[in-house]
Every structure is written in structure tokens, then in C-alpha cells.
Design an enzyme around this catalytic site. Structure first.
Site, PDB file in Angstrom:
ATOM      1  N   SER A 584      -0.453 -87.336 -10.470  1.00 64.89           N
ATOM      2  CA  SER A 584       0.930 -87.112  -9.176  1.00 64.89           C
ATOM      3  C   SER A 584       0.062 -86.178  -9.271  1.00 64.89           C
ATOM      4  CB  SER A 584       2.002 -87.257  -9.695  1.00 64.89           C
ATOM      5  OG  SER A 584       2.480 -86.723  -9.077  1.00 64.89           O
ATOM      6  N   TYR A 597       9.364 -84.522 -15.963  1.00 70.18           N
ATOM      7  CA  TYR A 597       8.545 -85.000 -14.622  1.00 70.18           C
ATOM      8  C   TYR A 597       7.605 -84.679 -14.345  1.00 70.18           C
ATOM      9  CZ  TYR A 597       6.576 -88.608 -11.843  1.00 70.18           C
ATOM     10  OH  TYR A 597       5.372 -89.033 -10.888  1.00 70.18           O
TER      11      TYR A 597
END
Length: 707
Positions: A584, A597
Site C-alpha cells: 500500500s 495498518y
């Protein structure tokens, strides 16, 4: 007759539907297709892609307007079980037969194939096959040429000619083995002329011809002849001598067989891929086990097959492994050292076969590795350029086993002489057919496993890989989505392109089962894509220990465990490989409400670098794709994560796609297909010398630039 015949047969299936056939009355070509499909639906009558059927009927000549006799026959390639009108070749019968006027003899018969084109009636029809004259020179309206195991068992028996004559009281003719072609067509005609009134012809080592005045008569004749052959084999099985000489060893139970097979398959695949990367297939069918566990295996296996349809797909002979069923396969180095001499001996045998039998104009030698590998007690492996070819090779070798079993029950099995086998394998017409095959796709011969691939990014990646020629393993922890993906892939690609496994990436047993699935379905794995993910967006004070553990278990530990298991298989194969990690932009960009995260994504990214540094010596590349805001078909965006991100950025949930697009340099919405294309860029061949890289697919987020 139709009402009572359904119970008449025990060894073949009577499938004729009088009502359906009556709807086709008057259209002989439609009845030919109907009959062909019925015959092809019963693998006891013929094997996949094997055999051909024909009919002769009157049609108007477009040049003269006169009625003329036309033959419709299965064209080159295809399968009678799925035959359609477009798969037929249509030829003028008189023109085809007039080719005898220019025939120069058997040594020139291959030149006749091009002349078939001068006989074509329907210019849109399929190209005529080499078997066209076998049907054209016979005088019958409807003809079936099939390769039933029961008939070939007699045709391949040492006393096959005598047995055929006695079994059918002279009503089935016999033509000795000869390669299919123009001259064999003349031999069939001669047989009919010399023995008028026969109902069929047995071709030595090859197959069966039967016929009738109507489609139904031909169908019934075929069923009756094959049924009688099968009855005769059944009556004699075990009387002359024990089946395959009796049992030599006993197989372990099913679970242990699959354990052994899955452990060994990647090693075998590595050996078989020394020239071209191969896809594998495994079966422990009862017929295979009876054969490979028998006393006669060592005698029969080197003989090879008899029917050319079998031989073309299974090679001159199989490789029989000298491993015990309970062999310890955990020490890969030792097993490879044990197997290496056997593979080298097989390749040397194949090279000698080629050099001994080749002609001045023979094509160059092909891959010398075995197609069929027999592991006594465990089962049979087959390896080929794709899954369908490997699976069909296994089916054909089972046909060959059936033939050997039947022939040994009534006489002695005989195989094709090696020179005849070579003449089939390296036939210039077969070589020309191979040269016309489409160029392999970039991922042909590759096997890819993607985690979390029943939807969203993962599913898009698998579809892209499958489109580019790969075999793929769908894996997901959601059974309903997995089932939906299976149905989707079956419709799109058929059964030979994918396998599936329920997998939670935090569960080591699930991961082991996934690798086992890949090994048994395709022989191993070449590409691992770690895509399974979860997102939790909370302010620091709201983050719980459970949240933290869940994020790190799925994203970091999951990536670690799937990489570890995949690399273990890749090292067994010795073919290198690719590990792709879907990370990501959050691995590089700091944002609010994202401590767990974002830090887990950063750990994924650095773990990828560490793995790249370690695995280069094994030719295993590790690369990263960094997406951002891929919302379509994603479970992550279906709940609290979307709400959390919307709250963090002060927008509504439904405004997120536009919000994310506007903040990118390219002002683009990122789709799952964009990530799939990036993954293909890494594994498609153009970046084969690239490892340790990060490819951003985020529309352009400047803070996420790696350099």
C-alpha cells in the site's frame, strides 16, 4: 428395437433418443453430428480427440446444379464428443477417389494430403484430416472409426487376427498395422472387396472401423462390436494368468498417497522442465494402481503403447521411479540426487531412439524428458505444456493400461515397433501441425497462487494471469465468495485452468493444504501473490491490542508464512519464481488514524526487501505493488474502514472515490485491473532481472514516491 436396446449393453452406453433423432430425419449431416456426439460421450468407445466419423449423402453441386455425392467427415483436430457442423470437412466423393489416378505409391503418400483441398465441396469447412481417405474409399453411407480400449486390446494382442476372426465368425475383417494415410485407405477398400458382407474392420494395434446404411445402423453396429469385444475380455480376465501377473506391492491409504504425491510433484516438475516449463497432473486411479503395483510392470512399461493415438500423447515409454511408497521425501537434496540418474538415463534412451530411427528429413529432436512418470504404490504423474494436455496424456495412458490388461488376458500384448512409433511421432505432417500451433502466451507453463483472490484485487490478478496463459489457484477465507469465484472461472476458462482452496493466511495448516493443492493440481507453483488483507482505521487512543494483533497476523505474519511455504515449493522445483506482495502507499505515507495498518504495511514492504536480498541466489524475485484506494469489489471498503477514512478526511463515504482521485497527480480512480496489470508487468518476462522493487499504482501520490 430402440425400446429394448437400452438394457442390451453392459460395457457401453446406449444413448440414442429416437424422438430427438426423428427431428433430424432427412438431414444426414445433422444425424452424423448427433451420432458422433453420442459416441464421443462414452469414453469406453473412444478417447478425447480420438476417432472420426463420416457420412455420404447427395447434395447439389454449386457449379453444375446437379446432385452429387458428398462425404462429410470430421476435420483435422477436434473431438467427436463436441463436434459441430463447422468441425466437418466436406468433399466430393468422386474427386477424392479419382486421386488414385495420380497416386505414386506409399513412399509418396504424404503429398496426397495437399490434393485433398482440390476435392473440397464446402469452402467454409474444416481442413481435411489424414484419415479422410480411410472413409472415402469405403462404400458405406455412415462410418465410425473409433479407438475403444476393448477393441484395441484384441488388435494389439499377439493373436489378434485369429481372435478377431473366431470371435466374429469372419464378419470383422483385419488389416495389419499401417500408418494412417492414403495407402491405408486403399487397404481398407481392398479388405471390403476381398471379404464382402463384413460389418467392420479391425486395424492391427490401431482401432476399429464399423459402418451402416443409416446413422442409427452405424451407431448400433459400433456398440454391438465393442460390446462383444468387452464381453470376450471379461470372460477371459484372470483365466489365462493373474491380472498383470499378480500383485507385487500394496499401496498405502489414499491420504498417504496424496501426501507422497504432493511432496514429490514439484521435484519431478523441476526435472521435466529442464527444457520447457511444464504443467503437471496426478492420478491414483484404481486402474493405475493395479498396473503400477503389479509383477508385470517392469516388463510391460518399457514396451510402450500400441495405438498411435495413445503413443502421440504419452511418448515412447514411461519413466518408472525406483522409490518405495513410504520413501522419506523430506530431504529434497537426497531425493534429487536419487532421481537425477533415472532422468538422465531416460533422456539418453530417448536421444538414442531418435538417432537410431531418424530419417534424413526428420524434424529436430524434441524434449527428451518423459511425459508419463509412474510411482509404484502411489500413482501416475504426467507433464506437458498445459494442464489439459497433461490430463489428457494421463487419460490416454490409462487407455493404454486397459489395452495391456485386455491383451494379456487373451494372449500377449504387443506394442508398436520403435521405428513405426518414431514414424508417427516425427511424421512431417504432425510436425507441420505443431508448427501451426499458436505461439505460447507469456505465462504459459506458469502456476500462480494469489491469496484473498475470490474478489477485488486478488480476483483481477488471477484473471489477468489466466488470460496470459497461467494455471491459477484461487484462495480465500470466505467460502461463499470462493464458490462464486470458482463458478466464474469455470465459465470463463474451463476446469483445466484453475484449482481452489479455502485458506486463512494466519493458519499454517491452511497454507500447507494450499501448497498441496497446487502440487497435486498442477505440479507446484511459480508465482506467489500475497494479497489477502484487512484494514482498521482508528485514532491511536481507540486502537485495541486485538486490532493490532489482527492487522499484524494477517498482513505481516500472513505474508511471511505464504512466502515461506511458496519458496519451499519453488526450491524443490529449482526453476526460480516470483513473489509479489500487494502492500500500500500507506507503507510510505503517514496519515491520520492509521497507526496499526500503516505500520503493518511498512513491515510488509521491508519484509519484501529482506526476502529479495535472501532469495536472489535461488532466482526467486520479490517485488512489491503499492496500490491506493482500490474500492471496487473490495470487502475492506464495505464496512468500518471506509467510514473511518471518510471521517478522517471529512467527507462522506460515497464521496471517497472522487476524493481519492482528486488528490492524485493524474486525477484517476484506481481499479483492480490496474493492480493486475502491474503484477503482470513484473512476472510477464520483460522484468525477469528485476527484484526488490516497488511499483506504485496510485494515480500519483507524491509523498508515496520511493525515490
Amino acid at each position: 428395437m430402440a425400446a429394448t436396446t437400452q438394457t442390451k449393453f453392459r460395457h457401453v452406453s446406449y444413448l440414442w433418443d429416437e424422438k430427438k433423432a426423428s427431428e433430424l430425419a432427412g438431414d444426414e449431416v445433422a444425424l452424423l453430428i448427433y451420432r458422433s456426439n453420442l459416441l464421443g460421450a462414452d469414453l469406453r468407445l473412444t478417447n478425447y480427440g480420438g476417432g472420426n466419423t463420416s457420412c455420404k449423402a447427395m447434395a447439389k453441386d454449386p457449379l453444375t446444379g446437379k446432385e452429387t455425392e458428398i462425404m462429410w467427415v470430421k476435420g483435422s483436430g477436434g473431438d467427436i464428443g463436441t463436434l459441430k457442423r463447422s468441425g466437418l470437412a466436406a468433399l466430393y466423393v468422386d474427386r477424392l477417389r479419382s486421386l488414385t489416378n495420380v497416386y505414386r505409391g506409399i513412399q509418396y503418400e504424404d503429398e496426397m494430403v495437399e490434393l485433398f483441398n482440390h476435392c473440397i465441396y464446402d469452402l467454409q469447412s474444416k481442413a481435411p484430416s489424414i484419415d479422410t481417405p480411410l472413409h472415402g474409399f469405403l462404400p458405406f453411407k455412415h462410418i465410425d472409426h473409433l479407438h475403444p480400449d476393448a477393441a484395441i486390446a484384441i488388435a494389439a494382442a499377439k493373436d489378434g487376427k485369429r481372435i478377431t476372426r473366431e470371435l466374429f465368425n469372419g464378419t470383422i475383417g483385419w488389416v495389419e498395422w499401417q500408418r494412417p494415410g492414403f495407402d491405408l485407405g486403399l487397404k481398407l477398400r481392398q479388405c471390403v472387396e476381398e471379404t464382402p458382407g463384413i460389418r467392420g474392420i479391425m486395424l492391427g494395434s490401431h482401432g476399429l472401423f464399423t459402418w451402416g446404411d443409416t446413422a442409427y445402423e452405424s451407431y448400433m453396429n459400433t456398440l454391438e462390436v465393442v460390446e462383444r469385444c468387452a464381453e470376450y475380455l471379461e470372460e477371459n480376465l484372470g483365466k489365462r494368468r493373474p491380472v498383470f501377473g499378480g500383485t507385487k506391492l500394496k499401496s498405502p491409504d489414499k491420504a498417504q498417497r496424496l501426501e507422497q504425491a504432493s511432496a514429490l510433484a514439484p521435484i519431478l516438475r523441476g526435472f521435466c522442465s529442464s527444457q520447457t516449463r511444464m504443467i503437471g497432473h496426478f492420478t491414483d486411479d484404481d486402474r493405475v494402481l493395479e498396473y503400477i503395483n503389479s509383477k508385470d510392470l517392469d516388463r510391460l512399461a518399457p514396451m510402450g503403447t500400441s495405438c498411435p493415438d495413445h503413443f502421440l500423447r504419452t511418448k515412447i515409454s514411461p519413466l518408472v521411479l525406483s522409490l518405495s511408497p513410504d520413501q522419506d521425501l523430506s530431504d529434497v537434496k537426497t531425493i534429487k540426487e536419487k532421481l537425477a540418474p533415472a532422468f538422465e538415463a531416460y533422456r539418453a534412451m530417448y536421444r538414442e531412439y531418435y538417432e537410431t530411427c531418424k530419417h534424413p528429413d526428420s524434424p529436430p529432436i524434441r524434449d527428451a524428458n518423459p511425459v508419463v512418470i509412474l510411482y509404484p504404490g502411489i500413482g501416475m504423474f504426467t507433464f506437458a505444456k498445459d494442464k489439459q494436455t497433461a490430463r489428457v496424456a494421463a487419460e490416454f495412458y490409462i487407455n493404454a493400461i486397459n489395452v495391456m490388461k485386455g491383451a494379456e488376458a487373451i494372449s500377449e500384448y504387443t506394442s508398436l515397433p520403435r521405428q513405426e512409433a518414431f514414424n508417427i511421432e516425427y511424421w512431417l505432417l504432425e510436425e507441420a501441425k505443431l508448427q501451426r500451433m499458436p505461439k505460447p502466451k507469456p505465462l504459459s507453463g506458469k502456476i500462480a497462487l494469489v491469496t484473498g483472490s475470490a474478489g477485488g484485487i486478488g480476483k483481477a490478478i488471477l484473471k489477468k494471469f489466466a488470460d496470459e496463459g497461467a494455471c491459477v489457484i484461487i484462495s480465500d477465507n470466505d467460502q461463499s465468495r470462493l464458490t462464486e469465484a470458482e463458478n466464474d472461472f469455470k465459465k470463463l476458462y474451463g476446469k483445466d485452468v484453475f484449482a481452489s482452496t479455502l485458506m486463512d493466511v494466519t493458519n499454517s495448516d491452511n497454507i500447507r493444504q494450499a501448497m498441496k493443492t497446487a502440487a497435486l493440481a498442477f505440479g507446484g507453483v511459480d508465482i506467489i501473490v500475497s494479497n489477502a488483507g484487512i484494514s482498521i482505521s482508528k485514532p491511536l487512543e481507540d486502537h485495541t491490542e486485538k486490532d493490532w494483533d489482527l492487522l499484524y497476523d494477517i498482513l505481516v505474519k500472513g505474508q511471511f508464512m505464504i512466502t515461506q511455504a511458496g519458496v519451499n515449493v519453488m526450491r524443490k522445483q529449482g526453476l526460480g519464481g516470483d513473489v509479489l506482495n500487494i502492500v500500500s502507499k500507506n507503507a510510505l505515507v503517514s496519515g491520520p488514524n492509521n497507526a496499526g495498518y500503516g505500520s503493518a504495511k511498512a513491515a510488509q514492504l521491508h519484509l519484501s526487501r529482506l526476502n529479495a536480498a535472501e532469495l536472489g541466489a535461488d532466482k526467486i524475485r520479490v517485488n512489491v505493488v503499492n496500490p491506493d484506494a482500490v474500492i471496487a469489489d473490495s470487502k475492506i471498503w464495505a464496512g468500518a474502514w471506509a467510514e473511518g477514512r471518510a471521517k478522517a478526511y471529512g467527507v462522506k463515504v460515497e464521496e471517497l472515490p472522487a476524493f481519492y482521485a482528486k488528490r492524485t497527480l493524474l486525477n484517476e480512480v484506481i481499479l483492480p485491473e490496474d493492480i493486475a496489470n502491474a503484477c503482470f508487468a513484473f512476472v510477464g518476462g520483460l522484468l525477469s532481472k528485476s527484484t526488490g522493487n516497488v511499483l506504485n499504482v496510485d494515480g500519483g501520490v507524491a509523498p508515496g514516491f520511493v525515490r
